[in-house]
Design an enzyme around this catalytic site. Structure first.
Site, mmCIF file in Angstrom:
data_model
loop_
_atom_site.group_PDB
_atom_site.id
_atom_site.type_symbol
_atom_site.label_atom_id
_atom_site.label_comp_id
_atom_site.label_asym_id
_atom_site.label_seq_id
_atom_site.Cartn_x
_atom_site.Cartn_y
_atom_site.Cartn_z
ATOM 1 N N TYR A 100 41.907 87.534 -22.270
ATOM 2 C CA TYR A 100 40.539 87.731 -21.767
ATOM 3 C C TYR A 100 39.665 88.301 -22.871
ATOM 4 O O TYR A 100 38.509 87.924 -23.028
ATOM 5 C CB TYR A 100 40.554 88.674 -20.555
ATOM 6 C CG TYR A 100 41.219 88.072 -19.349
ATOM 7 C CD1 TYR A 100 40.517 87.252 -18.468
ATOM 8 C CD2 TYR A 100 42.562 88.319 -19.073
ATOM 9 C CE1 TYR A 100 41.129 86.702 -17.356
ATOM 10 C CE2 TYR A 100 43.184 87.774 -17.971
ATOM 11 C CZ TYR A 100 42.466 86.955 -17.105
ATOM 12 O OH TYR A 100 43.079 86.407 -16.019
ATOM 13 N N ASN A 128 37.270 79.762 -11.605
ATOM 14 C CA ASN A 128 37.397 78.397 -12.111
ATOM 15 C C ASN A 128 37.664 77.458 -10.933
ATOM 16 O O ASN A 128 38.674 77.599 -10.258
ATOM 17 C CB ASN A 128 38.545 78.339 -13.127
ATOM 18 C CG ASN A 128 38.959 76.924 -13.476
ATOM 19 O OD1 ASN A 128 38.187 75.991 -13.362
ATOM 20 N ND2 ASN A 128 40.208 76.780 -13.893
ATOM 21 N N CYS A 136 43.019 77.799 -16.595
ATOM 22 C CA CYS A 136 42.870 79.255 -16.485
ATOM 23 C C CYS A 136 44.226 79.959 -16.425
ATOM 24 O O CYS A 136 44.303 81.154 -16.705
ATOM 25 C CB CYS A 136 42.002 79.615 -15.279
ATOM 26 S SG CYS A 136 42.532 78.898 -13.728
ATOM 27 N N HIS A 137 45.283 79.226 -16.106
ATOM 28 C CA HIS A 137 46.623 79.829 -16.085
ATOM 29 C C HIS A 137 47.085 80.225 -17.487
ATOM 30 O O HIS A 137 48.019 81.010 -17.621
ATOM 31 C CB HIS A 137 47.638 78.869 -15.441
ATOM 32 C CG HIS A 137 47.774 77.555 -16.138
ATOM 33 N ND1 HIS A 137 46.894 76.503 -15.912
ATOM 34 C CD2 HIS A 137 48.654 77.125 -17.071
ATOM 35 C CE1 HIS A 137 47.257 75.476 -16.664
ATOM 36 N NE2 HIS A 137 48.311 75.835 -17.385
ATOM 37 N N GLU A 163 54.872 74.244 -19.397
ATOM 38 C CA GLU A 163 54.268 73.944 -20.696
ATOM 39 C C GLU A 163 55.102 74.456 -21.872
ATOM 40 O O GLU A 163 54.752 74.221 -23.026
ATOM 41 C CB GLU A 163 52.858 74.532 -20.769
ATOM 42 C CG GLU A 163 51.895 73.882 -19.803
ATOM 43 C CD GLU A 163 50.475 74.414 -19.936
ATOM 44 O OE1 GLU A 163 50.161 75.061 -20.962
ATOM 45 O OE2 GLU A 163 49.680 74.185 -19.015
#
Length: 179
Positions: A100, A128, A136-137, A163
């Site tokens: 962030y 989002n 956003c994850h 991922e």
């Protein structure tokens, strides 16, 4: 006029929203702020080309093929600040994370300010409207905390693991918005 449809995924049922040519929403079942950016009632409709394109994108994503957000006609509904933050999210590479604080620094530079509140950025990230595709994850706390995912911490972990994110220095906070 806005339309919606659903599809199944490895993280559960997804709801997609669109207008005649763009994707305006994608939410996980039970997600916080579900459908809150859509200004009017949506009509169920499965046959929009944008939905077919988005579903194919999601199939590729869940198969580990690394599609990018720019492959889709995205039109998230929100103010300029939020859209700018969502643009930064779209640039986070598959399998990587950002904090962030890093996003706040990018926004401060863009807005020609010395500082930007990480909390303001967190509000934009948390709202989002196109989950997974606008990733956003991939946003974590500066200390490695897996906090702030409107879809729930378990789904955030599932997406990051899918991922191949190195989870070594990431942790679930004992208290906070992610739980």
């Amino acid at each position: 006029m806005y339309f919606k449809t659903t599809c199944s995924s490895p993280v559960g049922k997804l709801t997609l929203a669109g207008d005649s040519g763009s994707l305006v929403g994608l939410w996980l079942e039970g997600q916080k702020y579900f459908e809150d950016t859509i200004p009017e009632a949506m009509i169920e409709r499965d046959d929009l080309p944008v939905f077919d394109t988005a579903k194919k994108w999601l199939e590729r994503y869940f198969a580990g093929q690394r599609p990018v957000p720019s492959e889709l006609p995205l039109a998230p509904i929100g103010g300029a600040f939020r859209r700018d933050v969502w643009g930064i999210l779209c640039a986070i590479p598959y399998g990587e994370t950002i904090t962030y604080s890093d996003i706040a620094k990018k926004m401060a530079k863009k807005m020609k300010k010395e500082h930007m509140s990480s909390q303001a950025v967190g509000g934009a990230v948390g709202h989002n409207p196109i989950s997974i595709i606008i990733p956003c994850h991939r946003v974590v706390g500066s200390n490695g905390s897996l906090t702030g995912y409107a879809g729930g911490i378990a789904k955030k972990i599932q997406l990051l693991e899918l991922e191949g994110v190195d989870m070594t220095n990431l942790f679930v906070p004992r208290n906070g918005t992610a739980l």
